[in-house]
Design an enzyme around this catalytic site. Structure first.
Site, PDB file in Angstrom:
ATOM      1  N   ILE A  73       0.837  -1.019  -0.094  1.00  0.00           N
ATOM      2  CA  ILE A  73      -0.130   0.047   0.166  1.00  0.00           C
ATOM      3  C   ILE A  73       0.806   1.161  -0.007  1.00  0.00           C
ATOM      4  O   ILE A  73       1.688   1.504   0.839  1.00  0.00           O
ATOM      5  CB  ILE A  73      -0.878  -0.049   1.281  1.00  0.00           C
ATOM      6  CG1 ILE A  73      -1.820  -1.238   1.294  1.00  0.00           C
ATOM      7  CG2 ILE A  73      -1.867   1.168   1.296  1.00  0.00           C
ATOM      8  CD1 ILE A  73      -2.864  -1.264   0.119  1.00  0.00           C
ATOM      9  N   GLY A 116       1.412   5.004   0.893  1.00  0.00           N
ATOM     10  CA  GLY A 116       0.921   5.862   1.881  1.00  0.00           C
ATOM     11  C   GLY A 116       1.456   7.559   1.421  1.00  0.00           C
ATOM     12  O   GLY A 116       2.798   7.340   1.515  1.00  0.00           O
ATOM     13  N   TYR A 117       0.620   8.377   1.270  1.00  0.00           N
ATOM     14  CA  TYR A 117       1.284   9.683   0.948  1.00  0.00           C
ATOM     15  C   TYR A 117       0.565  10.596   1.691  1.00  0.00           C
ATOM     16  O   TYR A 117       1.090  11.870   1.651  1.00  0.00           O
ATOM     17  CB  TYR A 117       1.056   9.698  -0.586  1.00  0.00           C
ATOM     18  CG  TYR A 117      -0.477   9.905  -1.109  1.00  0.00           C
ATOM     19  CD1 TYR A 117      -1.226  10.869  -0.922  1.00  0.00           C
ATOM     20  CD2 TYR A 117      -1.057   8.609  -1.574  1.00  0.00           C
ATOM     21  CE1 TYR A 117      -2.687  10.950  -1.512  1.00  0.00           C
ATOM     22  CE2 TYR A 117      -2.337   8.635  -2.018  1.00  0.00           C
ATOM     23  CZ  TYR A 117      -2.935   9.788  -1.756  1.00  0.00           C
ATOM     24  OH  TYR A 117      -4.286   9.768  -2.374  1.00  0.00           O
ATOM     25  N   GLY A 118      -0.268  10.413   2.463  1.00  0.00           N
ATOM     26  CA  GLY A 118      -0.784  11.269   3.349  1.00  0.00           C
ATOM     27  C   GLY A 118      -0.900  10.836   5.057  1.00  0.00           C
ATOM     28  O   GLY A 118       0.298  10.367   5.407  1.00  0.00           O
ATOM     29  N   SER A 119      -1.823  10.804   5.356  1.00  0.00           N
ATOM     30  CA  SER A 119      -2.072  10.326   6.837  1.00  0.00           C
ATOM     31  C   SER A 119      -1.830   8.858   7.029  1.00  0.00           C
ATOM     32  O   SER A 119      -1.478   8.602   8.140  1.00  0.00           O
ATOM     33  CB  SER A 119      -3.363  10.474   7.390  1.00  0.00           C
ATOM     34  OG  SER A 119      -4.363   9.779   6.789  1.00  0.00           O
ATOM     35  N   GLU A 168     -10.873   4.767   3.474  1.00  0.00           N
ATOM     36  CA  GLU A 168     -10.489   5.440   2.383  1.00  0.00           C
ATOM     37  C   GLU A 168     -11.723   5.592   1.357  1.00  0.00           C
ATOM     38  O   GLU A 168     -11.848   6.539   0.681  1.00  0.00           O
ATOM     39  CB  GLU A 168      -9.354   4.804   1.552  1.00  0.00           C
ATOM     40  CG  GLU A 168      -8.066   4.800   2.466  1.00  0.00           C
ATOM     41  CD  GLU A 168      -7.561   6.464   2.859  1.00  0.00           C
ATOM     42  OE1 GLU A 168      -7.852   7.152   1.851  1.00  0.00           O
ATOM     43  OE2 GLU A 168      -7.033   6.386   3.717  1.00  0.00           O
TER      44      GLU A 168
END
Length: 231
Positions: free
Chosen positions: A49, A51-54, A127
């Site tokens: 996965i 992850g680019y934010g929270s 999401e």
């Protein structure tokens, strides 16, 4: 605070604030989306996965490995109108997504195969509340040069909450003003900026936006402008 226990027990209709009924995905629709995504799984290699934010600082799901990674062809943009979570219908903010073009640095999480379905169902509940993202299989380059295939949540430009204009002059006041059950929109932005710095990652657009939001807050409020975000 967004935790694993919170997500497992959450009623998506109310847990994140008031969401327009027509935008909500049912549990059956989320399951169908997950099934469709898994049916397109390229091979039997591990599921990662991006992850680019929270997800970078509060993934909630379990993972067996976390690696810095770069995604080509997509860039961060606060292009999602935020009416729940850290915003409301009456005072909407902006949430992060990915738009085409450029590149993005973030973290790659390798999920445990034996708990894959359980962890992905939790991720979908987080999401895919309104289906504003398109779960997409993309190639990621890890820090050591290895290339893996990962699931990436990119913006659906056909979604009703998509906002084309992401200029700082437009979105900074929105982010500075919005808040909801999960906290303020500005806290999210500041936490993202801190997380990128902690990993030695650079995103000039985020850094510039932080400056715009801080300036707006200094000019329009008398309270502290910092704070932490958990999701």
């Amino acid at each position: 605070m967004l935790t694993r226990d919170f997500l497992q027990k959450a009623d998506c209709k109310t847990a994140f604030g008031t969401i327009e009924e027509s935008l909500l995905l049912t549990s059956e629709q989320r399951a169908a989306s997950l099934n469709c995504t898994l049916s397109r799984r390229p091979d039997n290699s591990p599921v990662w996965i991006f992850g680019y934010g929270s997800l970078m600082w509060n993934p909630v799901f379990e993972s067996e490995e976390v690696r810095p990674a770069t995604l080509q062809g997509w860039h961060r943009a606060f292009c999602l109108r935020l009416t729940a979570g850290r915003g409301t219908l009456h005072q909407p903010g902006r949430m992060l997504a990915l738009k085409e073009g450029g590149h993005t640095t973030g973290l790659a999480f390798r999920l445990p195969e034996e708990k894959l379905r359980e962890e992905l169902e939790l991720l979908w509940k987080r999401e895919m509340v309104t289906g504003c993202y398109l779960p997409t299989w993309c190639d990621l380059q890890l820090a050591d040069g290895e290339v893996v295939t990962a699931l990436v949540f990119v913006m659906n430009p056909q979604h009703p909450l998509f906002e084309e204009d992401t200029s700082h002059q437009v979105i900074a006041p929105l982010i500075a003003s919005a808040s909801g059950p999960l906290g303020t929109n500005a806290q999210y932005l500041f936490a993202l900026d801190n997380e990128l710095k902690n990993h030695g990652m650079k995103d000039d657009c985020i850094g510039d936006l932080v400056n715009y939001v801080q300036q707006w807050l200094q000019q329009n409020t008398s309270g502290p402008i910092g704070g932490e975000a958990t999701a």
